[in-house]
Design a protein around this motif. Structure first.
Motif, PDB file in Angstrom:
ATOM      1  N   LYS A   1       0.841  -1.211   0.000  1.00  0.00           N
ATOM      2  CA  LYS A   1       0.000   0.000   0.000  1.00  0.00           C
ATOM      3  C   LYS A   1       0.868   1.250   0.000  1.00  0.00           C
ATOM      4  CE  LYS A   1      -3.915  -2.152   2.207  1.00  0.00           C
ATOM      5  NZ  LYS A   1      -4.650  -2.414   3.419  1.00  0.00           N
ATOM      6  N   ALA A   2       1.918   1.251   0.806  1.00  0.00           N
ATOM      7  CA  ALA A   2       2.827   2.397   0.869  1.00  0.00           C
ATOM      8  C   ALA A   2       3.469   2.649  -0.491  1.00  0.00           C
ATOM      9  CB  ALA A   2       3.907   2.152   1.921  1.00  0.00           C
ATOM     10  N   LEU A   3       3.833   1.572  -1.172  1.00  0.00           N
ATOM     11  CA  LEU A   3       4.439   1.697  -2.496  1.00  0.00           C
ATOM     12  C   LEU A   3       3.469   2.372  -3.468  1.00  0.00           C
ATOM     13  CD1 LEU A   3       7.204   0.713  -3.692  1.00  0.00           C
ATOM     14  CD2 LEU A   3       5.909  -1.151  -4.722  1.00  0.00           C
ATOM     15  N   ALA A   4       2.208   1.996  -3.392  1.00  0.00           N
ATOM     16  CA  ALA A   4       1.199   2.585  -4.283  1.00  0.00           C
ATOM     17  C   ALA A   4       0.999   4.073  -3.989  1.00  0.00           C
ATOM     18  CB  ALA A   4      -0.124   1.833  -4.144  1.00  0.00           C
ATOM     19  N   VAL A   5       0.954   4.432  -2.709  1.00  0.00           N
ATOM     20  CA  VAL A   5       0.772   5.837  -2.336  1.00  0.00           C
ATOM     21  C   VAL A   5       1.975   6.654  -2.793  1.00  0.00           C
ATOM     22  CG1 VAL A   5       0.549   7.442  -0.388  1.00  0.00           C
ATOM     23  CG2 VAL A   5      -0.763   5.311  -0.411  1.00  0.00           C
ATOM     24  N   ALA A   6       3.163   6.145  -2.540  1.00  0.00           N
ATOM     25  CA  ALA A   6       4.379   6.858  -2.950  1.00  0.00           C
ATOM     26  C   ALA A   6       4.475   6.953  -4.472  1.00  0.00           C
ATOM     27  CB  ALA A   6       5.612   6.171  -2.374  1.00  0.00           C
ATOM     28  N   ALA A   7       4.061   5.903  -5.172  1.00  0.00           N
ATOM     29  CA  ALA A   7       4.101   5.925  -6.647  1.00  0.00           C
ATOM     30  C   ALA A   7       3.210   7.046  -7.179  1.00  0.00           C
ATOM     31  CB  ALA A   7       3.664   4.576  -7.212  1.00  0.00           C
ATOM     32  N   ARG A   8       2.013   7.169  -6.619  1.00  0.00           N
ATOM     33  CA  ARG A   8       1.125   8.255  -7.060  1.00  0.00           C
ATOM     34  C   ARG A   8       1.758   9.613  -6.805  1.00  0.00           C
ATOM     35  NH1 ARG A   8      -2.747   4.711  -5.220  1.00  0.00           N
ATOM     36  NH2 ARG A   8      -2.896   5.658  -3.158  1.00  0.00           N
ATOM     37  N   GLN A   9       2.329   9.783  -5.634  1.00  0.00           N
ATOM     38  CA  GLN A   9       2.919  11.072  -5.278  1.00  0.00           C
ATOM     39  C   GLN A   9       4.155  11.390  -6.113  1.00  0.00           C
ATOM     40  OE1 GLN A   9       3.464  11.595  -1.042  1.00  0.00           O
ATOM     41  NE2 GLN A   9       1.421  10.798  -0.608  1.00  0.00           N
ATOM     42  N   ALA A  10       4.878  10.380  -6.514  1.00  0.00           N
ATOM     43  CA  ALA A  10       6.103  10.578  -7.305  1.00  0.00           C
ATOM     44  C   ALA A  10       5.841  10.476  -8.802  1.00  0.00           C
ATOM     45  CB  ALA A  10       7.153   9.549  -6.895  1.00  0.00           C
ATOM     46  N   SER A  11       4.580  10.291  -9.195  1.00  0.00           N
ATOM     47  CA  SER A  11       4.192  10.124 -10.608  1.00  0.00           C
ATOM     48  C   SER A  11       4.918   8.946 -11.255  1.00  0.00           C
ATOM     49  CB  SER A  11       4.452  11.412 -11.396  1.00  0.00           C
ATOM     50  OG  SER A  11       3.693  12.472 -10.864  1.00  0.00           O
ATOM     51  N   LEU A  12       4.994   7.846 -10.504  1.00  0.00           N
ATOM     52  CA  LEU A  12       5.596   6.615 -11.013  1.00  0.00           C
ATOM     53  C   LEU A  12       4.507   5.645 -11.428  1.00  0.00           C
ATOM     54  CD1 LEU A  12       8.328   6.122  -8.270  1.00  0.00           C
ATOM     55  CD2 LEU A  12       8.702   6.830 -10.648  1.00  0.00           C
ATOM     56  N   ASP A  13       4.858   4.725 -12.299  1.00  0.00           N
ATOM     57  CA  ASP A  13       3.922   3.694 -12.720  1.00  0.00           C
ATOM     58  C   ASP A  13       3.483   2.890 -11.500  1.00  0.00           C
ATOM     59  OD1 ASP A  13       2.950   1.072 -13.888  1.00  0.00           O
ATOM     60  OD2 ASP A  13       3.496   2.123 -15.726  1.00  0.00           O
ATOM     61  N   SER A  14       2.234   2.501 -11.451  1.00  0.00           N
ATOM     62  CA  SER A  14       1.727   1.727 -10.319  1.00  0.00           C
ATOM     63  C   SER A  14       2.310   0.311 -10.287  1.00  0.00           C
ATOM     64  CB  SER A  14       0.202   1.667 -10.339  1.00  0.00           C
ATOM     65  OG  SER A  14      -0.247   1.049 -11.525  1.00  0.00           O
ATOM     66  N   ASP A  15       2.823  -0.163 -11.406  1.00  0.00           N
ATOM     67  CA  ASP A  15       3.481  -1.470 -11.476  1.00  0.00           C
ATOM     68  C   ASP A  15       4.985  -1.245 -11.320  1.00  0.00           C
ATOM     69  OD1 ASP A  15       4.578  -3.933 -12.083  1.00  0.00           O
ATOM     70  OD2 ASP A  15       3.762  -4.013 -14.118  1.00  0.00           O
ATOM     71  N   TRP A  16       5.543  -1.674 -10.195  1.00  0.00           N
ATOM     72  CA  TRP A  16       6.954  -1.418  -9.937  1.00  0.00           C
ATOM     73  C   TRP A  16       7.856  -2.010 -11.017  1.00  0.00           C
ATOM     74  CZ3 TRP A  16      10.305  -5.449  -9.355  1.00  0.00           C
ATOM     75  CH2 TRP A  16       9.801  -6.677  -8.946  1.00  0.00           C
ATOM     76  N   CYS A  17       7.403  -3.062 -11.671  1.00  0.00           N
ATOM     77  CA  CYS A  17       8.204  -3.672 -12.739  1.00  0.00           C
ATOM     78  C   CYS A  17       8.389  -2.726 -13.926  1.00  0.00           C
ATOM     79  CB  CYS A  17       7.551  -4.970 -13.220  1.00  0.00           C
ATOM     80  SG  CYS A  17       7.480  -6.268 -11.994  1.00  0.00           S
ATOM     81  N   ALA A  18       7.432  -1.818 -14.112  1.00  0.00           N
ATOM     82  CA  ALA A  18       7.472  -0.906 -15.257  1.00  0.00           C
ATOM     83  C   ALA A  18       8.287   0.362 -14.993  1.00  0.00           C
ATOM     84  CB  ALA A  18       6.049  -0.523 -15.656  1.00  0.00           C
ATOM     85  N   VAL A  19       8.648   0.613 -13.736  1.00  0.00           N
ATOM     86  CA  VAL A  19       9.411   1.824 -13.402  1.00  0.00           C
ATOM     87  C   VAL A  19      10.830   1.685 -13.966  1.00  0.00           C
ATOM     88  CG1 VAL A  19      10.313   3.247 -11.518  1.00  0.00           C
ATOM     89  CG2 VAL A  19       7.999   2.271 -11.374  1.00  0.00           C
ATOM     90  N   GLN A  20      11.298   2.766 -14.571  1.00  0.00           N
ATOM     91  CA  GLN A  20      12.611   2.774 -15.220  1.00  0.00           C
ATOM     92  C   GLN A  20      13.513   3.836 -14.602  1.00  0.00           C
ATOM     93  OE1 GLN A  20      13.464   0.494 -17.595  1.00  0.00           O
ATOM     94  NE2 GLN A  20      11.432  -0.350 -17.139  1.00  0.00           N
ATOM     95  N   PRO A  21      14.836   3.651 -14.735  1.00  0.00           N
ATOM     96  CA  PRO A  21      15.740   4.709 -14.295  1.00  0.00           C
ATOM     97  C   PRO A  21      15.363   6.008 -15.021  1.00  0.00           C
ATOM     98  CG  PRO A  21      16.971   2.729 -14.849  1.00  0.00           C
ATOM     99  CD  PRO A  21      15.545   2.499 -15.293  1.00  0.00           C
ATOM    100  N   GLY A  22      15.386   7.090 -14.314  1.00  0.00           N
ATOM    101  CA  GLY A  22      15.012   8.364 -14.910  1.00  0.00           C
ATOM    102  C   GLY A  22      13.549   8.718 -14.731  1.00  0.00           C
ATOM    103  N   ASP A  23      12.718   7.767 -14.311  1.00  0.00           N
ATOM    104  CA  ASP A  23      11.312   8.085 -14.049  1.00  0.00           C
ATOM    105  C   ASP A  23      11.183   9.027 -12.856  1.00  0.00           C
ATOM    106  OD1 ASP A  23      10.584   6.494 -16.161  1.00  0.00           O
ATOM    107  OD2 ASP A  23       9.664   4.917 -14.942  1.00  0.00           O
ATOM    108  N   ALA A  24      12.156   8.984 -11.968  1.00  0.00           N
ATOM    109  CA  ALA A  24      12.222   9.883 -10.811  1.00  0.00           C
ATOM    110  C   ALA A  24      13.684   9.990 -10.411  1.00  0.00           C
ATOM    111  CB  ALA A  24      11.391   9.348  -9.653  1.00  0.00           C
TER     112      ALA A  24
END
Length: 161
Positions: free
Chosen positions: A76-99
């Motif tokens: 749940k924390a990961l999802a909240v932080a992803a929204r706040q950081a404008s990251l993909d909700s699927d951690w597998c899809a996050v790439q270097p440079g996304d944040a």
């Protein structure tokens, strides 16, 4: 040092914790484990966009060996932080440079929580999941801002049993 008010808080969360959250957290001091859990859950539910209580709650459950609960809260924390950081909700899809994971704030908290999920996976004996998380963390954090070496050492130790 108090994680919520000191340098660690600024480095990890990127800002001050709201006074109302601090008041709730202060109520946990000297309380029994059930009361602490109730206060932490109340804080997370009352302030669902505030990241520090999630950290305290998943760490609380992990320290008690309640790894399923810890994993649920960290997810749940990961999802909240992803929204706040404008990251993909699927951690597998996050790439270097996304944040910029090297600066304090939701992106760094997201990365730190991903590390927590790797740690929890190792402790749960979910080696394949842990390896996948560790590989992602190494890609996103090549300079190891969050201290992934501890998780890798635990994984290596668990593999030798």
């Amino acid at each position: 040092m108090n994680l919520l008010t000191g340098i660690e808080s600024t480095d990890l969360f990127g800002g001050d914790v709201p006074p109302a959250v601090l008041q709730l957290i202060d109520r946990t001091r000297g309380r029994g484990k059930d009361e602490v859990a109730a206060v932490l859950w109340t804080t997370v539910l009352s302030y669902p966009r505030c990241l520090p209580p999630y950290y305290l709650l998943y760490k609380f459950h992990a320290n008690r060996g309640e790894l399923g609960e810890a994993q649920g809260v960290a997810t749940k924390a990961l999802a909240v932080a992803a929204r706040q950081a404008s990251l993909d909700s699927d951690w597998c899809a996050v790439q270097p440079g996304d944040a910029d994971f090297t600066i304090p704030g939701p992106g760094r908290f997201w990365l730190f929580t991903l590390k927590a999920l790797a740690f929890i996976s190792v402790r749960r004996g979910e080696r394949a999941v842990a390896l996948k998380l560790i590989a992602k963390l190494r890609r996103l954090d090549p300079i190891d801002c969050v201290g992934l070496d501890v998780v890798e050492a635990l994984l290596a130790q668990s593999g030798s049993r």
